[in-house]
Design a protein around this motif. Structure first.
Motif, PDB file in Angstrom:
ATOM      1  N   SER A   1      -3.682  -5.966 -11.299  1.00 62.07           N
ATOM      2  CA  SER A   1      -3.957  -4.730 -12.022  1.00 62.07           C
ATOM      3  C   SER A   1      -2.659  -3.995 -12.278  1.00 62.07           C
ATOM      4  O   SER A   1      -1.630  -4.226 -11.630  1.00 62.07           O
ATOM      5  CB  SER A   1      -4.926  -3.839 -11.232  1.00 62.07           C
ATOM      6  OG  SER A   1      -4.306  -3.382 -10.045  1.00 62.07           O
ATOM      7  N   LEU A   2      -2.714  -3.091 -13.243  1.00 63.29           N
ATOM      8  CA  LEU A   2      -1.547  -2.341 -13.670  1.00 63.29           C
ATOM      9  C   LEU A   2      -2.025  -0.962 -14.090  1.00 63.29           C
ATOM     10  O   LEU A   2      -3.115  -0.825 -14.653  1.00 63.29           O
ATOM     11  CB  LEU A   2      -0.905  -3.057 -14.870  1.00 63.29           C
ATOM     12  CG  LEU A   2       0.505  -2.676 -15.286  1.00 63.29           C
ATOM     13  CD1 LEU A   2       1.497  -3.140 -14.211  1.00 63.29           C
ATOM     14  CD2 LEU A   2       0.853  -3.349 -16.612  1.00 63.29           C
TER      15      LEU A   2
ATOM     16  N   ILE B   1      10.792   3.589   0.044  1.00 62.69           N
ATOM     17  CA  ILE B   1      10.648   2.131   0.080  1.00 62.69           C
ATOM     18  C   ILE B   1       9.193   1.734   0.309  1.00 62.69           C
ATOM     19  O   ILE B   1       8.636   0.871  -0.371  1.00 62.69           O
ATOM     20  CB  ILE B   1      11.536   1.519   1.189  1.00 62.69           C
ATOM     21  CG1 ILE B   1      13.013   1.649   0.808  1.00 62.69           C
ATOM     22  CG2 ILE B   1      11.159   0.064   1.431  1.00 62.69           C
ATOM     23  CD1 ILE B   1      13.418   0.757  -0.335  1.00 62.69           C
ATOM     24  N   THR B   2       8.553   2.390   1.268  1.00 57.80           N
ATOM     25  CA  THR B   2       7.161   2.065   1.597  1.00 57.80           C
ATOM     26  C   THR B   2       6.249   2.302   0.395  1.00 57.80           C
ATOM     27  O   THR B   2       5.385   1.477   0.065  1.00 57.80           O
ATOM     28  CB  THR B   2       6.678   2.915   2.785  1.00 57.80           C
ATOM     29  OG1 THR B   2       7.527   2.682   3.901  1.00 57.80           O
ATOM     30  CG2 THR B   2       5.242   2.559   3.145  1.00 57.80           C
ATOM     31  N   ARG B   3       6.466   3.451  -0.263  1.00 51.93           N
ATOM     32  CA  ARG B   3       5.629   3.776  -1.416  1.00 51.93           C
ATOM     33  C   ARG B   3       5.844   2.791  -2.554  1.00 51.93           C
ATOM     34  O   ARG B   3       4.891   2.362  -3.222  1.00 51.93           O
ATOM     35  CB  ARG B   3       5.951   5.200  -1.886  1.00 51.93           C
ATOM     36  CG  ARG B   3       5.120   5.671  -3.083  1.00 51.93           C
ATOM     37  CD  ARG B   3       3.644   5.665  -2.761  1.00 51.93           C
ATOM     38  NE  ARG B   3       2.863   6.106  -3.896  1.00 51.93           N
ATOM     39  CZ  ARG B   3       1.558   5.939  -4.000  1.00 51.93           C
ATOM     40  NH1 ARG B   3       0.894   5.313  -3.030  1.00 51.93           N
ATOM     41  NH2 ARG B   3       0.895   6.373  -5.058  1.00 51.93           N
ATOM     42  N   ALA B   4       7.086   2.380  -2.762  1.00 49.18           N
ATOM     43  CA  ALA B   4       7.381   1.430  -3.833  1.00 49.18           C
ATOM     44  C   ALA B   4       6.691   0.095  -3.582  1.00 49.18           C
ATOM     45  O   ALA B   4       6.118  -0.515  -4.498  1.00 49.18           O
ATOM     46  CB  ALA B   4       8.892   1.224  -3.957  1.00 49.18           C
TER      47      ALA B   4
ATOM     48  N   GLU C   1       4.025  -0.345  -1.682  1.00 50.70           N
ATOM     49  CA  GLU C   1       2.588  -0.121  -1.802  1.00 50.70           C
ATOM     50  C   GLU C   1       2.144  -0.185  -3.264  1.00 50.70           C
ATOM     51  O   GLU C   1       1.066  -0.705  -3.570  1.00 50.70           O
ATOM     52  CB  GLU C   1       2.221   1.239  -1.213  1.00 50.70           C
ATOM     53  CG  GLU C   1       2.174   1.267   0.299  1.00 50.70           C
ATOM     54  CD  GLU C   1       1.837   2.643   0.843  1.00 50.70           C
ATOM     55  OE1 GLU C   1       1.475   2.742   2.022  1.00 50.70           O
ATOM     56  OE2 GLU C   1       1.926   3.633   0.063  1.00 50.70           O
ATOM     57  N   GLU C   2       2.951   0.346  -4.166  1.00 47.48           N
ATOM     58  CA  GLU C   2       2.606   0.302  -5.587  1.00 47.48           C
ATOM     59  C   GLU C   2       2.497  -1.138  -6.066  1.00 47.48           C
ATOM     60  O   GLU C   2       1.608  -1.492  -6.838  1.00 47.48           O
ATOM     61  CB  GLU C   2       3.672   1.045  -6.413  1.00 47.48           C
ATOM     62  CG  GLU C   2       3.613   2.552  -6.298  1.00 47.48           C
ATOM     63  CD  GLU C   2       2.321   3.099  -6.886  1.00 47.48           C
ATOM     64  OE1 GLU C   2       1.854   2.581  -7.903  1.00 47.48           O
ATOM     65  OE2 GLU C   2       1.764   4.043  -6.293  1.00 47.48           O
ATOM     66  N   ILE C   3       3.433  -1.988  -5.581  1.00 46.25           N
ATOM     67  CA  ILE C   3       3.362  -3.411  -5.935  1.00 46.25           C
ATOM     68  C   ILE C   3       2.108  -4.035  -5.341  1.00 46.25           C
ATOM     69  O   ILE C   3       1.373  -4.768  -6.005  1.00 46.25           O
ATOM     70  CB  ILE C   3       4.614  -4.154  -5.442  1.00 46.25           C
ATOM     71  CG1 ILE C   3       5.864  -3.604  -6.141  1.00 46.25           C
ATOM     72  CG2 ILE C   3       4.481  -5.663  -5.685  1.00 46.25           C
ATOM     73  CD1 ILE C   3       7.155  -4.154  -5.604  1.00 46.25           C
TER      74      ILE C   3
END
Length: 624
Positions: free
Chosen positions: A178-179, A153-156, A158-160
């Protein structure tokens, strides 16, 4: 901060909640409103063009639409009638509160959604889902904690978060979206299919991003608006061949050009990276987005700055001058042989040494006039050279007493040196001759209001305008500033005899030019090496000074010299051998660049040459 808010809530006698799309999703709004209601404090909930969902905890407390200021005042009046200190609030309502009307309207206008309802609903739904998922995860107190699930969850999230980079005002809205670069093609397909976005893009083809030849590349092609434009940049002949079939397919749907990475790097200077300018069908400047590849982070950044977008548009226009348009298939029956011939022609044009060009070729056929105009005077030695040329001439004006000076500027270009002559205080007439029509138009526009300067466009066949030009009368001085090396070797004698013919007896020919190191000029390999040595020297100096516009000009000049067109530099000793047969003699030679490099690299030299009437004779060369 928490305790300060807690204390303020305890002391509050009245609450006003202003609900927007964003704030309606924030837990602190419900907390503060709930605290006031639990203490029986009057509470007004205001909205601005936003309707709360009926399940929202504050939906039943909405009292007014804040965009209606009259309704807002009436609502406030009703509420303050119920409070104990009525007179205090009445005074506030009648006096101070009205002062805020204009500011309040500005706040409400800023809260008015400018997004289409459908897009806004999608954004709100996505935002709510993220908040609900986070709330559910954080409030899960199951023991033992599922560390693996928490990390996912945290990583997801962070990606956003990493896709929103805090920026500055120059980005247009204070942040940059950015993407990851591998996600961009799918986004482009979505934008082209859902909004019919027009694209103006430069795509660098390489061995890594192979999607152009895959199914994803086909989707991009099928959804591209026919008014779009794209330049495919090839780093090598092999890459051009690898992507040729795909490039041809794209050319059948919209305008497609091909260019080289070498040219792109020279024109783009520091950031020769992929980019696209996306715009909707309105073509309005407010509806443009720049997507720019960030090489370091391997991300695509989305920018709104009009200045950045305009800069990239200008770069695209500049690249078009150096690229080749790919012809669409004339018919479905276009043969494989015809397409192969076109491919081989492009490969030869970009990646093989050019054949020697016959016929008329002008400077502006190879160099953008705007770049020449802007950067020519930034050449490391140019300003010193023209200063010495003018100084040497003025030292000799006295030779002609009180006569009105007639000055001729051969190869005047756009008038960089002519401008210095026009600034002289002496009584003078100036003829400025240029054979390149584009440069001449700029020259003429600069001096249309100066009666002392007369620009003339000479007929030109491989710069023969300078060779054959024969104006009325004779001149006290003829000048040539960075122009001698545009005269072909085969035309040198005829050109210099023309200089002699147009000089008054005792007149002077003042030259400032670039010369190569001594070498066998009939040996192509030696000549190419001498040419590269000189231009690399100037390019290195310009790079150190961060004069990248000069770098571009020097690279193109070197290429022209290697192709034996437009630029025909000679060693100084070779040039001097042409003087005596033409009735000219060298009076002074002044090295502008370091003189010790003339024998190993070449350099910039000012020559003062005099017409003699008793035929060729030997005179010593004065060095200074």
């Amino acid at each position: 901060m928490y305790f300060e808010i807690e204390e303020a809530l305890k002391q509050a006698t009245l609450g006003v909640g202003f609900v927007t799309d964003y704030s309606s999703l924030r837990p602190w709004l419900n907390y503060e409103a709930g605290h006031l209601v639990s203490q029986n404090r009057p509470l007004i909930v205001l909205t601005a063009n936003h309707k709360l969902d009926r399940y929202h905890p504050l939906s039943h407390l909405v009292a007014a639409d804040a965009t209606d200021f009259l309704q807002l005042k009436q609502t406030v009046r009703k509420v303050i009638n119920a409070v104990e200190d009525f007179e205090q609030y009445q005074e506030f309502l009648l006096a101070d509160f009205c002062k805020y009307e204009e500011r309040w309207k500005q706040i409400c206008d800023a809260s008015t959604p400018w997004w289409p309802e459908k897009s806004r609903s999608r954004l709100n739904a996505a935002s709510r889902n993220i908040h609900q998922a986070l709330d559910a995860t954080i409030s899960d107190h199951a023991e033992p904690a599922n560390r693996c699930y928490q990390e996912i969850i945290t990583r997801a999230v962070e990606e956003i978060s990493n896709q929103v980079l805090v920026g500055d005002a120059s980005h247009g809205n204070g942040f940059v979206l950015s993407l990851h670069r591998m996600q961009y093609p799918e986004l482009l397909v979505h934008l082209q299919s859902s909004l019919a976005c027009r694209v103006r893009a430069i795509a660098v083809l390489d061995e890594v991003e192979d999607f152009w030849n895959a199914n994803l590349g086909r989707k991009i092609l099928e959804t591209t608006d026919p008014s779009s434009e794209r330049i495919f940049i090839c780093k090598s002949k092999d890459l051009l061949q690898k992507y040729w079939s795909t490039i041809k397919k794209h050319a059948c749907r919209y305008n497609v050009h091909v260019g080289t990475m070498f040219t792109f790097q020279n024109i783009a200077k520091l950031r020769a990276v992929d980019y696209s300018i996306l715009s909707d069908t309105t073509e309005a400047s407010a509806n443009r987005v720049l997507s720019l590849y960030d090489e370091e982070n391997r991300m695509i950044e989305f920018r709104l700055s009009p200045e950045e977008i305009d800069t990239r548009n200008r770069l695209f226009d500049a690249m078009l001058r150096h690229c080749r348009l790919v012809e669409p298939r004339i018919s479905p029956t276009t043969s494989v042989e015809e397409e192969e011939d076109e491919l081989q022609s492009l490969a030869a044009y970009f990646f093989e040494k050019q054949p020697r060009v016959k016929g008329t070729v002008h400077m502006t056929d190879r160099i953008l006039l705007e770049e020449y105009e802007k950067y020519e005077e930034d050449h490391p030695f140019y300003l010193d050279m023209v200063r010495r040329m003018v100084g040497q001439a003025r030292d000799r004006f006295k030779d002609f007493g009180e006569q009105k000076l007639r000055l001729l500027d051969f190869g005047a270009g756009t008038g960089h040196f002519t401008k210095r002559l026009a600034q002289l205080k002496e009584n003078k007439d100036i003829i400025a001759v240029e054979s390149d029509p584009e440069s001449f138009n700029r020259l003429q526009s600069k001096f249309y209001n100066d009666p002392s300067v007369k620009p003339e466009l000479a007929n030109s066949t491989q710069y023969e305008g300078n060779v054959d030009y024969d104006p009325d009368g004779e001149f006290h001085f003829i000048f040539s500033s960075f122009a001698e090396h545009h005269i072909k070797r085969g035309d040198k004698l005829r050109y210099l005899k023309n200089v002699y013919r147009n000089l008054k007896p005792g007149g002077y020919f003042v030259v400032g030019d670039e010369f190569l190191r001594p070498h066998d000029i009939d040996n192509d390999e030696e000549h190419d090496e001498a040419l590269k040595a000189y231009h690399h020297y100037i390019i290195d100096l310009a790079t150190q000074n961060r004069d990248f516009g000069v770098v571009n000009l020097e690279v193109e000049a070197m290429n022209c010299g290697l192709e034996r067109i437009i630029d025909f530099k000679l060693p100084l000793n070779e040039y001097l051998e042409y003087l005596r047969p033409c009735g000219l003699v060298l009076e002074a030679s002044i090295s502008i660049s370091p003189s010790e490099l003339l024998s190993t690299i070449g350099g910039i030299v000012v020559l003062v040459i005099r017409r003699i009437d008793d035929g060729p004779e030997t005179e010593s060369v004065k060095d200074s």
